[in-house]
Scaffold this motif. Structure first.
Motif, PDB file in Angstrom:
ATOM      1  N   HIS A 124      19.674 106.216  39.538  1.00  0.00           N
ATOM      2  CA  HIS A 124      20.471 104.861  40.537  1.00  0.00           C
ATOM      3  C   HIS A 124      18.888 104.876  41.429  1.00  0.00           C
ATOM      4  CE1 HIS A 124      24.333 106.671  40.468  1.00  0.00           C
ATOM      5  NE2 HIS A 124      24.018 107.389  40.182  1.00  0.00           N
ATOM      6  N   VAL A 125      19.679 103.266  41.401  1.00  0.00           N
ATOM      7  CA  VAL A 125      17.842 102.771  42.016  1.00  0.00           C
ATOM      8  C   VAL A 125      18.286 102.192  43.226  1.00  0.00           C
ATOM      9  CG1 VAL A 125      16.724 100.018  41.771  1.00  0.00           C
ATOM     10  CG2 VAL A 125      17.811 101.066  39.501  1.00  0.00           C
ATOM     11  N   GLN A 126      19.005 102.723  44.251  1.00  0.00           N
ATOM     12  CA  GLN A 126      19.039 101.559  45.330  1.00  0.00           C
ATOM     13  C   GLN A 126      17.913 102.667  46.321  1.00  0.00           C
ATOM     14  OE1 GLN A 126      19.288  99.138  46.829  1.00  0.00           O
ATOM     15  NE2 GLN A 126      20.640  97.647  45.970  1.00  0.00           N
ATOM     16  N   PRO A 127      18.197 103.815  46.364  1.00  0.00           N
ATOM     17  CA  PRO A 127      17.086 105.177  46.482  1.00  0.00           C
ATOM     18  C   PRO A 127      16.235 104.544  45.965  1.00  0.00           C
ATOM     19  CG  PRO A 127      19.567 105.962  45.913  1.00  0.00           C
ATOM     20  CD  PRO A 127      19.875 104.486  45.359  1.00  0.00           C
ATOM     21  N   ILE A 128      15.241 104.367  45.787  1.00  0.00           N
ATOM     22  CA  ILE A 128      14.211 103.949  44.829  1.00  0.00           C
ATOM     23  C   ILE A 128      13.173 102.831  45.304  1.00  0.00           C
ATOM     24  CG2 ILE A 128      12.980 103.249  43.201  1.00  0.00           C
ATOM     25  CD1 ILE A 128      13.865 106.545  42.484  1.00  0.00           C
ATOM     26  N   ILE A 129      14.352 101.665  46.062  1.00  0.00           N
ATOM     27  CA  ILE A 129      14.439 100.503  46.229  1.00  0.00           C
ATOM     28  C   ILE A 129      14.020 101.061  47.568  1.00  0.00           C
ATOM     29  CG2 ILE A 129      14.732  98.842  47.144  1.00  0.00           C
ATOM     30  CD1 ILE A 129      15.517  97.734  44.849  1.00  0.00           C
ATOM     31  N   ALA A 130      14.510 101.520  48.485  1.00  0.00           N
ATOM     32  CA  ALA A 130      14.613 101.646  50.295  1.00  0.00           C
ATOM     33  C   ALA A 130      13.590 103.042  50.100  1.00  0.00           C
ATOM     34  CB  ALA A 130      16.005 103.495  50.152  1.00  0.00           C
ATOM     35  N   LEU A 131      12.669 104.138  49.187  1.00  0.00           N
ATOM     36  CA  LEU A 131      11.639 104.104  49.173  1.00  0.00           C
ATOM     37  C   LEU A 131      10.088 104.216  49.188  1.00  0.00           C
ATOM     38  CD1 LEU A 131      12.354 107.823  47.190  1.00  0.00           C
ATOM     39  CD2 LEU A 131      11.704 107.197  49.675  1.00  0.00           C
ATOM     40  N   TYR A 132      10.993 102.760  48.288  1.00  0.00           N
ATOM     41  CA  TYR A 132       9.520 101.675  47.722  1.00  0.00           C
ATOM     42  C   TYR A 132       9.286 100.465  48.937  1.00  0.00           C
ATOM     43  CZ  TYR A 132       7.322  97.406  45.827  1.00  0.00           C
ATOM     44  OH  TYR A 132       5.827  96.286  45.632  1.00  0.00           O
ATOM     45  N   ARG A 133      10.425 100.259  49.645  1.00  0.00           N
ATOM     46  CA  ARG A 133       9.931  99.629  51.184  1.00  0.00           C
ATOM     47  C   ARG A 133       9.470 100.463  52.681  1.00  0.00           C
ATOM     48  NH1 ARG A 133      16.071  96.526  50.247  1.00  0.00           N
ATOM     49  NH2 ARG A 133      14.920  94.364  49.682  1.00  0.00           N
ATOM     50  N   GLU A 134       9.970 101.613  52.583  1.00  0.00           N
ATOM     51  CA  GLU A 134       9.071 102.561  53.626  1.00  0.00           C
ATOM     52  C   GLU A 134       7.858 102.167  52.920  1.00  0.00           C
ATOM     53  OE1 GLU A 134       8.909 106.570  54.554  1.00  0.00           O
ATOM     54  OE2 GLU A 134      10.689 105.675  53.613  1.00  0.00           O
ATOM     55  N   ARG A 135       6.443 102.962  51.705  1.00  0.00           N
ATOM     56  CA  ARG A 135       5.960 102.648  51.196  1.00  0.00           C
ATOM     57  C   ARG A 135       5.115 101.834  51.479  1.00  0.00           C
ATOM     58  NH1 ARG A 135       6.436 105.155  46.238  1.00  0.00           N
ATOM     59  NH2 ARG A 135       6.463 103.297  45.334  1.00  0.00           N
ATOM     60  N   GLU A 136       5.669 100.836  51.136  1.00  0.00           N
ATOM     61  CA  GLU A 136       5.183  98.625  51.254  1.00  0.00           C
ATOM     62  C   GLU A 136       4.663  98.658  52.665  1.00  0.00           C
ATOM     63  OE1 GLU A 136       6.116  94.846  48.795  1.00  0.00           O
ATOM     64  OE2 GLU A 136       8.234  95.600  49.801  1.00  0.00           O
ATOM     65  N   SER A 137       5.705  98.943  53.464  1.00  0.00           N
ATOM     66  CA  SER A 137       5.472  98.811  55.136  1.00  0.00           C
ATOM     67  C   SER A 137       4.227  99.552  55.584  1.00  0.00           C
ATOM     68  CB  SER A 137       6.365  99.332  55.461  1.00  0.00           C
ATOM     69  OG  SER A 137       7.073 100.579  55.803  1.00  0.00           O
ATOM     70  N   ASN A 138       3.956 100.521  54.968  1.00  0.00           N
ATOM     71  CA  ASN A 138       2.729 101.214  55.502  1.00  0.00           C
ATOM     72  C   ASN A 138       1.421 100.824  54.606  1.00  0.00           C
ATOM     73  OD1 ASN A 138       4.300 103.634  56.751  1.00  0.00           O
ATOM     74  ND2 ASN A 138       4.794 104.747  55.123  1.00  0.00           N
ATOM     75  N   LEU A 139       1.342 100.038  54.196  1.00  0.00           N
ATOM     76  CA  LEU A 139       0.325  99.749  53.514  1.00  0.00           C
ATOM     77  C   LEU A 139      -1.032  99.044  54.347  1.00  0.00           C
ATOM     78  CD1 LEU A 139       1.510  97.304  49.985  1.00  0.00           C
ATOM     79  CD2 LEU A 139       0.469 100.034  49.829  1.00  0.00           C
ATOM     80  N   ALA A 140      -1.789  98.939  53.976  1.00  0.00           N
ATOM     81  CA  ALA A 140      -3.223  98.643  55.032  1.00  0.00           C
ATOM     82  C   ALA A 140      -3.067  97.141  54.983  1.00  0.00           C
ATOM     83  CB  ALA A 140      -4.394  99.233  54.792  1.00  0.00           C
ATOM     84  N   PRO A 141      -3.446  96.122  55.868  1.00  0.00           N
ATOM     85  CA  PRO A 141      -3.971  94.856  55.563  1.00  0.00           C
ATOM     86  C   PRO A 141      -4.226  94.301  54.556  1.00  0.00           C
ATOM     87  CG  PRO A 141      -3.684  95.623  57.785  1.00  0.00           C
ATOM     88  CD  PRO A 141      -3.405  96.944  57.422  1.00  0.00           C
ATOM     89  N   GLY A 142      -4.090  93.465  53.132  1.00  0.00           N
ATOM     90  CA  GLY A 142      -4.602  92.967  52.219  1.00  0.00           C
ATOM     91  C   GLY A 142      -4.344  94.332  50.989  1.00  0.00           C
ATOM     92  N   GLY A 143      -3.154  94.945  51.249  1.00  0.00           N
ATOM     93  CA  GLY A 143      -3.208  96.181  50.583  1.00  0.00           C
ATOM     94  C   GLY A 143      -1.862  95.851  49.514  1.00  0.00           C
ATOM     95  N   THR A 144      -1.968  96.023  48.439  1.00  0.00           N
ATOM     96  CA  THR A 144      -0.983  95.606  47.009  1.00  0.00           C
ATOM     97  C   THR A 144      -0.702  96.844  46.672  1.00  0.00           C
ATOM     98  OG1 THR A 144      -0.508  94.372  45.064  1.00  0.00           O
ATOM     99  CG2 THR A 144      -3.466  94.913  45.570  1.00  0.00           C
ATOM    100  N   LEU A 145       0.682  96.701  45.947  1.00  0.00           N
ATOM    101  CA  LEU A 145       1.557  98.176  44.979  1.00  0.00           C
ATOM    102  C   LEU A 145       1.626  96.796  43.779  1.00  0.00           C
ATOM    103  CD1 LEU A 145       4.284  99.294  47.296  1.00  0.00           C
ATOM    104  CD2 LEU A 145       1.937 100.064  46.463  1.00  0.00           C
ATOM    105  N   GLN A 146       0.926  95.786  43.174  1.00  0.00           N
ATOM    106  CA  GLN A 146       1.052  94.537  42.482  1.00  0.00           C
ATOM    107  C   GLN A 146       0.128  95.240  40.872  1.00  0.00           C
ATOM    108  OE1 GLN A 146       3.700  91.752  42.599  1.00  0.00           O
ATOM    109  NE2 GLN A 146       3.943  92.941  44.086  1.00  0.00           N
ATOM    110  N   PHE A 147      -1.070  95.668  41.474  1.00  0.00           N
ATOM    111  CA  PHE A 147      -1.756  96.710  40.477  1.00  0.00           C
ATOM    112  C   PHE A 147      -2.230  98.050  41.229  1.00  0.00           C
ATOM    113  CE2 PHE A 147      -4.256  93.304  42.752  1.00  0.00           C
ATOM    114  CZ  PHE A 147      -5.340  94.111  42.810  1.00  0.00           C
ATOM    115  N   GLY A 148      -2.662  98.857  39.698  1.00  0.00           N
ATOM    116  CA  GLY A 148      -3.228 100.202  40.521  1.00  0.00           C
ATOM    117  C   GLY A 148      -3.448 100.881  39.719  1.00  0.00           C
ATOM    118  N   ILE A 149      -3.155 102.517  40.028  1.00  0.00           N
ATOM    119  CA  ILE A 149      -3.154 103.554  39.128  1.00  0.00           C
ATOM    120  C   ILE A 149      -1.573 104.591  38.689  1.00  0.00           C
ATOM    121  CG2 ILE A 149      -3.939 105.343  38.229  1.00  0.00           C
ATOM    122  CD1 ILE A 149      -6.098 103.941  37.544  1.00  0.00           C
ATOM    123  N   TRP A 150      -1.278 104.480  38.493  1.00  0.00           N
ATOM    124  CA  TRP A 150       0.381 104.544  38.414  1.00  0.00           C
ATOM    125  C   TRP A 150      -0.019 106.323  37.724  1.00  0.00           C
ATOM    126  CZ3 TRP A 150       4.328 106.219  34.531  1.00  0.00           C
ATOM    127  CH2 TRP A 150       5.108 107.040  34.717  1.00  0.00           C
TER     128      TRP A 150
END
Length: 164
Positions: free
Chosen positions: A42-68
């Protein structure tokens, strides 16, 4: 040759499931194009978690690339994602939302990697035996299309054709 190439493509499609899992963590929005449930998740609960993580990023931070998951470098693009294994450099790439769709150029890149790193795999070994006839990307893609191994859509995404 048909069975060998079909098996190699089917294996690649299975490996793409890793990208679906990565996208749930790093780029879930395109998965909604496939509906509320994609790959049994189910995708919707995952999106809610993603939005929370995204709001906690430091200024200039990104989830567009990195290590998974400590093993894969990821790069988000459009409606898809590319993974490259940190140690083996195995390349995987996929565009959402269909878990069984693939792009032949991405499959081919993965096949070249397998020819160098998985020589003991029986399907890789069989392909290597006939590889001289299909030395280029264009030759192999032409073979796959002319023998109806895959269907190609307007978006460049392909589906493996099941032959019985």
């Amino acid at each position: 040759m048909n069975t060998t190439l079909t098996s190699l493509i089917a294996y690649y499609i299975q490996r793409q499931n890793l990208i679906l899992l990565a996208m749930l963590d790093v780029h879930p929005f395109p998965l909604l194009m496939g509906g509320e449930v994609v790959g049994g998740v189910h995708v919707q609960p995952i999106i809610a978690l993603y939005r929370e993580r995204e709001s906690n990023l430091a200024p200039g931070g990104t989830l567009q690339f990195g290590i998974w998951k400590r093993d894969w470098k990821y790069r988000v693009h459009g409606i898809g994602c590319q993974l490259v294994h940190v140690q083996t450099h195995e390349p995987l790439e996929w565009d959402a939302p269909d878990p069984v769709a693939f792009r032949f150029d991405w499959f081919y890149e993965h096949l070249l990697w397998r020819l160098m790193h998985e020589a003991d795999d029986p399907h890789v070994r069989q392909f290597r035996a006939i590889q001289a006839h299909y030395k280029s990307y264009a030759a192999l893609e032409s073979y796959a299309k002319s023998h109806n191994l895959m269907l190609e859509g307007q978006d460049g995404l392909c589906k493996l054709v099941e032959h019985t």
